[in-house]
Design a protein around this motif. Structure first.
Motif, PDB file in Angstrom:
ATOM      1  N   LYS A   1       1.016  -1.377  -0.115  1.00 55.30           N
ATOM      2  CA  LYS A   1       0.130   0.201   0.131  1.00 55.30           C
ATOM      3  C   LYS A   1       0.991   1.020   0.038  1.00 55.30           C
ATOM      4  O   LYS A   1       0.702   2.199  -0.631  1.00 55.30           O
ATOM      5  N   TYR A   2       1.939   1.062   0.852  1.00 53.20           N
ATOM      6  CA  TYR A   2       2.811   2.256   0.685  1.00 53.20           C
ATOM      7  C   TYR A   2       3.419   2.652  -0.571  1.00 53.20           C
ATOM      8  O   TYR A   2       3.486   3.769  -1.013  1.00 53.20           O
ATOM      9  N   ARG A   3       3.869   1.473  -1.355  1.00 52.44           N
ATOM     10  CA  ARG A   3       4.480   1.877  -2.553  1.00 52.44           C
ATOM     11  C   ARG A   3       3.495   2.447  -3.525  1.00 52.44           C
ATOM     12  O   ARG A   3       3.678   3.240  -4.527  1.00 52.44           O
ATOM     13  N   GLU A   4       2.174   2.123  -3.467  1.00 56.80           N
ATOM     14  CA  GLU A   4       1.175   2.738  -4.184  1.00 56.80           C
ATOM     15  C   GLU A   4       0.719   4.070  -4.011  1.00 56.80           C
ATOM     16  O   GLU A   4       0.414   5.202  -4.843  1.00 56.80           O
ATOM     17  N   THR A   5       1.036   4.337  -2.375  1.00 53.79           N
ATOM     18  CA  THR A   5       0.374   5.760  -2.016  1.00 53.79           C
ATOM     19  C   THR A   5       1.451   6.884  -1.810  1.00 53.79           C
ATOM     20  O   THR A   5       1.083   8.076  -1.937  1.00 53.79           O
ATOM     21  N   SER A   6       2.727   6.385  -1.666  1.00 54.38           N
ATOM     22  CA  SER A   6       3.636   7.229  -1.222  1.00 54.38           C
ATOM     23  C   SER A   6       3.749   8.416  -2.489  1.00 54.38           C
ATOM     24  O   SER A   6       4.470   8.012  -3.470  1.00 54.38           O
ATOM     25  N   PRO A   7       3.697   9.592  -2.335  1.00 57.71           N
ATOM     26  CA  PRO A   7       4.149  10.704  -3.500  1.00 57.71           C
ATOM     27  C   PRO A   7       5.551  10.484  -3.771  1.00 57.71           C
ATOM     28  O   PRO A   7       5.720  10.534  -5.002  1.00 57.71           O
TER      29      PRO A   7
ATOM     30  N   ALA B   1       6.072   7.341  -5.776  1.00 51.17           N
ATOM     31  CA  ALA B   1       5.617   7.331  -7.034  1.00 51.17           C
ATOM     32  C   ALA B   1       6.236   8.167  -8.080  1.00 51.17           C
ATOM     33  O   ALA B   1       6.392   8.027  -9.239  1.00 51.17           O
TER      34      ALA B   1
END
Length: 373
Positions: free
Chosen positions: A135-141, A144
């Motif tokens: 989830k962190y990999r998907e949501t961290s600006p 990303a």
């Protein structure tokens, strides 16, 4: 400790304990050429013996040969080495140092991966047991942003390699603000190709001498002997031919001690298969060779597969087994599906048939090849 300091310690340790010496050291050595000492040669022979036993002695359908280093020069025309065995080189005008353009970009891409992993590790420490990495990999600006930039450059890089676009390789270096590690400047020349084969003369007089090459790989000695081995050994497809031998590459950017040398030994096996079955065998040999490396006991996590961004002119699939050295993940073995390129090219240029008669199908064909190298 910097990488340069690390290598100084490593080189000093290998010399002190009789593993590796600089070649002709009393004359100040020869760049990227090394001698194996009394302990180094035992270690190297153990590795070669372990490989040979696992590839030849444990497989009833794999045999070995020992082909000559010198080969007819047309061999290297047929293989594509005369026209296509090149590295893209770039110079820094201030340090006067020469680099491989593709390696500079690959190192930049690796740094982006390291940035992402550092962000993930910081978050893991911050959130503890509740950390959801996916989830962190998907949501961290920040992750990303770095990943998007990395993916964009990677696509440009792969496209440039496949199109042999030297100008675009240089533009990527400029756009990514890649600096020379020595001078710290970005004053780069244009990128140009450099052929890696050593040439020499064979003949009794200078006027009558022929230009021949020190082999840049051992595989071609296997291909030109394909029918000799198949017929005398009564080999049935699928079968393999293995070889351990010296190879020579005029590495302009030789680096990282014995990882990239101008004179080295290869352990190669060419596995001849029926056309249409090569991808199944390619996947099988990928897994077999990865298991061999992991059995050495250096830690499963220190190995990974890395698919090629640019396929060689002979391949329809290629991956590397990489090991996590102190200077990052680098190739220790390549597994390639070479199609029928080599045998087909030698058949065309020599005018000699290099076909296999398949008693099961009643047809003759040029086999496809899966290589472990």
């Amino acid at each position: 400790m910097t990488q340069e300091e690390l290598f100084k310690k490593l080189v000093a340790h290998c010399k002190e304990y009789g593993f590796v010496f600089p070649s002709s050291e009393i004359y100040d050595g020869l760049g990227a050429v090394y001698d194996y000492g009394q302990n180094g040669v035992e270690l190297k022979n153990n590795i070669k013996r372990y490989w040979w036993d696992s590839m030849v002695k444990l497989h009833e359908n794999i045999v070995g040969i020992d082909a000559a280093i010198f080969m007819h020069p047309k061999t290297w025309e047929a293989s594509g080495h005369v026209s296509a065995f090149n590295d893209p080189l770039i110079d820094n005008r201030d340090s006067k140092k020469r680099y491989r353009a593709d390696v500079l970009i690959e190192d930049w891409l690796a740094k982006q991966d390291e940035k992402i992993e550092k962000e993930v590790e910081k978050a893991r420490k911050r959130f503890g047991a509740d950390f959801d990495e996916a989830k962190y990999r998907e949501t961290s600006p920040r992750v990303a942003e770095t990943a998007a930039k990395r993916d964009e450059v990677h696509k440009r890089f792969a496209d440039a390699l496949n199109a042999n676009d030297l100008a675009e390789l240089r533009q990527i270096i400029v756009d990514c603000e890649i600096a020379c590690p020595i001078s710290g400047t970005r004053n780069w020349t244009e990128v140009r190709q450099f052929n890696l084969m050593f040439s020499t003369q064979m003949g009794s007089t200078a006027e009558g001498a022929n230009t021949i090459y020190l082999r840049p790989e051992t595989a071609q000695g296997i291909f030109v002997n394909f029918l000799n081995v198949q017929k005398t050994g009564r080999m049935k497809i699928p079968f393999g031919i293995a070889q351990i031998g010296k190879a020579f590459r005029n590495e302009i950017v030789a680096r990282q001690f014995i990882f990239r040398m101008r004179e080295f030994e290869q352990m190669e096996m060419q596995f001849f298969v029926r056309p249409g079955t090569e991808m199944r065998w390619w996947n099988e040999w990928k897994n077999t060779r990865m298991a061999w490396h992991r059995a050495l006991g250096f830690g499963d996590d220190n190995y990974r597969f890395h698919d090629h961004d640019k396929l060689a002119h002979y391949a329809n699939a290629a991956t590397d087994i990489e090991y996590n050295f102190p200077f990052g993940f680098k190739e220790v073995e390549g597994i390639h599906s070479r199609t029928d390129f080599d045998l087909g090219s030698h058949q065309k240029l020599s005018g000699k048939k290099l076909q296999y008669f398949d008693p099961e199908t009643g047809e003759s064909y040029v086999p496809y090849v899966v290589e472990t190298s």
